[in-house]
Design an enzyme around this catalytic site. Structure first.
Site, PDB file in Angstrom:
ATOM      1  N   ARG A   1      38.460 -15.653  60.455  1.00  0.00           N
ATOM      2  CA  ARG A   1      38.119 -16.535  59.335  1.00  0.00           C
ATOM      3  C   ARG A   1      39.273 -17.496  59.056  1.00  0.00           C
ATOM      4  O   ARG A   1      40.437 -17.082  59.057  1.00  0.00           O
ATOM      5  CB  ARG A   1      37.837 -15.692  58.091  1.00  0.00           C
ATOM      6  CG  ARG A   1      37.564 -16.519  56.844  1.00  0.00           C
ATOM      7  CD  ARG A   1      37.324 -15.634  55.637  1.00  0.00           C
ATOM      8  NE  ARG A   1      35.947 -15.153  55.615  1.00  0.00           N
ATOM      9  CZ  ARG A   1      35.593 -13.930  55.199  1.00  0.00           C
ATOM     10  NH1 ARG A   1      36.504 -13.083  54.804  1.00  0.00           N
ATOM     11  NH2 ARG A   1      34.321 -13.578  55.207  1.00  0.00           N
ATOM     12  N   ILE A   2      38.929 -18.760  58.845  1.00  0.00           N
ATOM     13  CA  ILE A   2      39.953 -19.757  58.515  1.00  0.00           C
ATOM     14  C   ILE A   2      39.988 -19.903  56.995  1.00  0.00           C
ATOM     15  O   ILE A   2      38.976 -20.216  56.358  1.00  0.00           O
ATOM     16  CB  ILE A   2      39.622 -21.114  59.182  1.00  0.00           C
ATOM     17  CG1 ILE A   2      39.601 -20.974  60.719  1.00  0.00           C
ATOM     18  CG2 ILE A   2      40.629 -22.179  58.769  1.00  0.00           C
ATOM     19  CD1 ILE A   2      40.890 -20.515  61.347  1.00  0.00           C
ATOM     20  N   LEU A   3      41.164 -19.640  56.417  1.00  0.00           N
ATOM     21  CA  LEU A   3      41.263 -19.641  54.956  1.00  0.00           C
ATOM     22  C   LEU A   3      41.491 -21.039  54.396  1.00  0.00           C
ATOM     23  O   LEU A   3      41.024 -21.359  53.313  1.00  0.00           O
ATOM     24  CB  LEU A   3      42.411 -18.721  54.512  1.00  0.00           C
ATOM     25  CG  LEU A   3      42.234 -17.241  54.888  1.00  0.00           C
ATOM     26  CD1 LEU A   3      43.458 -16.453  54.447  1.00  0.00           C
ATOM     27  CD2 LEU A   3      40.979 -16.662  54.261  1.00  0.00           C
ATOM     28  N   ASN A   4      42.267 -21.856  55.106  1.00  0.00           N
ATOM     29  CA  ASN A   4      42.592 -23.193  54.602  1.00  0.00           C
ATOM     30  C   ASN A   4      42.418 -24.181  55.751  1.00  0.00           C
ATOM     31  O   ASN A   4      43.226 -24.224  56.676  1.00  0.00           O
ATOM     32  CB  ASN A   4      44.038 -23.218  54.075  1.00  0.00           C
ATOM     33  CG  ASN A   4      44.414 -24.556  53.482  1.00  0.00           C
ATOM     34  OD1 ASN A   4      43.964 -25.603  53.918  1.00  0.00           O
ATOM     35  ND2 ASN A   4      45.262 -24.519  52.468  1.00  0.00           N
TER      36      ASN A   4
ATOM     37  N   THR B   1      45.462 -26.837  56.425  1.00  0.00           N
ATOM     38  CA  THR B   1      46.688 -26.325  57.047  1.00  0.00           C
ATOM     39  C   THR B   1      46.390 -25.695  58.403  1.00  0.00           C
ATOM     40  O   THR B   1      47.227 -25.732  59.302  1.00  0.00           O
ATOM     41  CB  THR B   1      47.398 -25.318  56.125  1.00  0.00           C
ATOM     42  OG1 THR B   1      46.466 -24.305  55.753  1.00  0.00           O
ATOM     43  CG2 THR B   1      47.949 -25.984  54.891  1.00  0.00           C
TER      44      THR B   1
ATOM     45  N   GLN C   1      48.205 -26.580  61.868  1.00  0.00           N
ATOM     46  CA  GLN C   1      48.836 -25.581  62.725  1.00  0.00           C
ATOM     47  C   GLN C   1      48.336 -25.701  64.161  1.00  0.00           C
ATOM     48  O   GLN C   1      49.122 -25.655  65.102  1.00  0.00           O
ATOM     49  CB  GLN C   1      48.542 -24.168  62.198  1.00  0.00           C
ATOM     50  CG  GLN C   1      49.367 -23.781  60.992  1.00  0.00           C
ATOM     51  CD  GLN C   1      50.832 -23.600  61.344  1.00  0.00           C
ATOM     52  OE1 GLN C   1      51.181 -22.881  62.273  1.00  0.00           O
ATOM     53  NE2 GLN C   1      51.696 -24.266  60.613  1.00  0.00           N
TER      54      GLN C   1
ATOM     55  N   GLY D   1      46.146 -14.357  62.871  1.00  0.00           N
ATOM     56  CA  GLY D   1      47.152 -15.417  62.782  1.00  0.00           C
ATOM     57  C   GLY D   1      46.725 -16.647  63.559  1.00  0.00           C
ATOM     58  O   GLY D   1      45.832 -16.590  64.393  1.00  0.00           O
TER      59      GLY D   1
ATOM     60  N   GLU E   1      50.847 -19.667  67.052  1.00  0.00           N
ATOM     61  CA  GLU E   1      51.171 -19.832  68.468  1.00  0.00           C
ATOM     62  C   GLU E   1      49.950 -19.977  69.364  1.00  0.00           C
ATOM     63  O   GLU E   1      50.092 -20.391  70.513  1.00  0.00           O
ATOM     64  CB  GLU E   1      52.046 -18.672  68.930  1.00  0.00           C
ATOM     65  CG  GLU E   1      53.446 -18.793  68.358  1.00  0.00           C
ATOM     66  CD  GLU E   1      54.312 -17.582  68.634  1.00  0.00           C
ATOM     67  OE1 GLU E   1      53.935 -16.769  69.491  1.00  0.00           O
ATOM     68  OE2 GLU E   1      55.351 -17.454  67.983  1.00  0.00           O
TER      69      GLU E   1
END
Lengths: 152, 151
Positions: free
Chosen positions: B42-45, B48, B52, B115, B118
């Site tokens: 899940r992508i929270l924001n 950003t 990234q 995460g 990277e």
């Protein structure tokens, strides 16, 4: 020696070998401009002198006596940001923020250069009346400011 | 260690698409288009996260095309210890980068998240090297793909 820094006149006695960056950081305690490489490669120390952007690490303070110097602190203030500062915030234009003061000062200087019609490496027509604001034009003109977070 | 990590292997995945132009005279490689697609839970924001992904891809372009520490083998000293000699991508080295993601929550992570950072970098080197192979027919296996390896 006197300078006008962020619209205020300042007077300091400094060694003639003092760089403009060291004057700003060590003597005037304006820590916006950063000492990244101290050799003109990274652009983190970019400030505006009479509206033109320069690498302050490669400039001697004595050279700029009496001139009007603007650092990122002089562009805007919390609550009344410069439009470019606001844009950096809105578009997430930074990560760690180390290069950001230089990027913002550089972008302000770049906008002035574009208004004056100063040519760049990617201009195809040097006689053109106005420079088209293409992505490549902006990229080329901002290439002197490195960002290791690759965010700016 | 959270208990779920002992039972489940948590990995993110990406598929990367790259278009390069290689100068036939100088051997210089220019990345002209890039698309990154990611599965990172899940992508929270979104803002950003996109930064990234994009930033990671730019670091990957540096890894693929320019970043290299050169040792002087007589003295063991680094020969390019400055930003003037160790090249990182500057603005003009970076094309328009599109990023997309699945936004599928990870059922084994507390918030459905994994995460990001990277995952943007891994794979970019391979994508660029494959694009260079497609453009030139040359298989370069040691990064960075500098012009001398394509001449």
């Amino acid at each position: 020696m006197r300078w006008i820094v962020n619209r205020r006149e300042v007077e300091r006695e400094v060694d003639v070998r003092t760089s403009l960056l060291d004057l700003l950081r060590e003597h005037l305690h304006l820590f916006g401009a950063k000492k990244g490489c101290n050799q003109g490669a990274c652009g983190a120390c970019t400030v505006l002198v009479d509206g033109e952007r320069i690498n302050s690490c490669l400039a001697l303070a004595v050279q700029y006596e009496g001139r009007e110097i603007t650092t990122v602190e002089g562009l805007g203030a919390p609550g009344s940001l410069h439009p470019l500062q606001q844009a950096f915030v809105e578009h997430d234009g930074f990560q760690c923020g180390y290069c950001t003061p230089g990027q913002i000062c550089s972008a302000v200087g770049m906008a002035a250069e574009l208004r004056k019609g100063m040519p760049s490496y990617v201009n195809e027509d040097l006689d053109a009346e106005a420079i088209p604001l293409s992505h490549d034009e902006l990229r080329e003109r901002m290439s002197g400011n490195l960002c290791r977070s690759d965010a700016a | 260690m959270p208990l779920e990590l002992q039972h489940w292997s948590m990995h993110s995945h990406s598929a990367l698409f790259c278009e390069v132009r290689v100068n036939t005279v100088t051997g210089e490689t220019l990345v002209s288009r890039f698309l990154g697609s990611f599965d990172c839970g899940r992508i929270l924001n979104a803002k950003t996260a996109a930064s990234q992904f994009r930033g990671g891809i730019i670091m990957g372009l540096g890894l693929a095309l320019m970043e290299e520490v050169l040792f002087d083998e007589r003295t063991g000293r680094i020969m390019n210890p400055s930003l003037a000699k160790y090249h990182v991508p500057a603005h003009l080295d970076v094309p328009e980068i599109d990023v997309i993601w699945t936004d599928e929550p990870d059922p084994h992570a507390p918030a459905g998240t994994r995460g990001i950072a990277e995952i943007g970098i891994t794979g970019v080197g391979a994508a660029v090297a494959n694009a260079v192979f497609n453009a030139t027919g040359k298989r370069v296996r040691d990064l960075p793909i500098t012009l001398d390896k394509l001449m």
